[in-house]
Design an enzyme around this catalytic site. Structure first.
Site, PDB file in Angstrom:
ATOM      1  N   HIS A  44      -3.443  -5.520   0.938  1.00  0.00           N
ATOM      2  CA  HIS A  44      -2.798  -5.766   2.231  1.00  0.00           C
ATOM      3  C   HIS A  44      -2.764  -7.254   2.594  1.00  0.00           C
ATOM      4  CE1 HIS A  44      -2.487  -1.618   3.938  1.00  0.00           C
ATOM      5  NE2 HIS A  44      -3.459  -1.373   3.068  1.00  0.00           N
TER       6      HIS A  44
ATOM      7  N   GLU B 158      -1.070  -8.596   4.974  1.00  0.00           N
ATOM      8  CA  GLU B 158      -1.017  -8.740   6.437  1.00  0.00           C
ATOM      9  C   GLU B 158      -2.407  -8.690   7.048  1.00  0.00           C
ATOM     10  OE1 GLU B 158      -1.177  -4.306   5.976  1.00  0.00           O
ATOM     11  OE2 GLU B 158      -0.393  -6.013   4.838  1.00  0.00           O
TER      12      GLU B 158
ATOM     13  N   CYS C 256       0.833  -1.200   0.000  1.00  0.00           N
ATOM     14  CA  CYS C 256       0.000   0.000   0.000  1.00  0.00           C
ATOM     15  C   CYS C 256       0.871   1.255   0.000  1.00  0.00           C
ATOM     16  CB  CYS C 256      -0.987  -0.037   1.169  1.00  0.00           C
ATOM     17  SG  CYS C 256      -2.375   1.117   0.970  1.00  0.00           S
TER      18      CYS C 256
END
Length: 225
Positions: free
Chosen positions: A202, A204, A85
């Protein structure tokens, strides 16, 4: 291996990245950008957020922070580097990867799950998948539209450096499945070395089963294992 997650003023996904990596059994520590990298970093994450408030352009100021010279040096030495990002914006602004990320076609901030098609499965970042797999991960950005000049795009494709493309749930790469207007539905690309990658979604946030509806992003982070 200890992964250094570089924290800038305005980063807000550094803790998420550390938690997701540790969940996978990968040691990770936050590193304040002014303190620089460890002498011999094992891996580097440029996390999401709004470094320097996205002034000028998203990622433009962080890309010129002294620590990024260390990141580039580490990348050239083969250290795995992942930008996510805002980290992808920093990576492109600093020349780690080609192209740039600019304002979404919708001209608004978008936070939603998207589907990605795995374009290559022979890189550290995609070894957990098969080519053509469809995975679900979230996006959260206002400037996530990947832009690149025609000649540079042709070179990117010819060199097979596109990692992920936005697609529908069935894996079809269509205009409707493109959430931000990115050129050629590109969601993630490689640098000159396959150990360097940036992506706008993302991973994560799609790793921890207790807080995520999908854990499909874990495979990306396992590149550091």
């Amino acid at each position: 291996m200890t992964v250094s997650v570089v924290q800038f003023g305005g980063s807000n996904c550094d803790r998420d990245a550390v938690r997701a990596l540790r969940h996978l059994g990968i040691d990770a520590e936050r590193v304040w950008h002014e303190d620089g990298l460890p002498a011999e970093p094992d891996g580097i994450v440029l996390p999401g957020g709004f470094s320097y408030g996205d002034y000028l352009r998203a990622g433009a100021m962080a890309a010129r922070a002294p620590v990024m010279a260390e990141v580039r040096e580490a990348a050239e030495a083969g250290v795995p580097v992942l930008g996510v990002c805002n980290g992808a914006q920093i990576g492109s602004e600093s020349g780690l990867t080609p192209g740039a990320f600019t304002t979404n076609a919708s001209a608004r901030f978008q936070c939603e799950p998207v589907h990605l098609r795995v374009e290559r499965a022979d890189t550290p970042w995609t070894a957990a998948y098969d080519e053509g797999d469809t995975i679900e991960v979230p996006i959260a950005h206002g400037e996530g539209r990947f832009e690149i000049e025609v000649d540079a795009h042709d070179e990117l494709v010819a060199e097979d450096r596109v990692l992920f493309r936005y697609c529908d749930e069935a894996g079809n790469v269509t205009e409707e499945a493109n959430p931000n207007g990115s050129t050629d539905n590109v969601a993630g690309v490689l640098g000159e070395r396959e150990t360097v990658a940036v992506l706008m979604p993302h991973p994560e946030r799609a790793t921890l089963p207790d807080v995520a509806t999908s854990t499909d992003g874990a495979g990306v982070l396992r590149a550091f294992a």
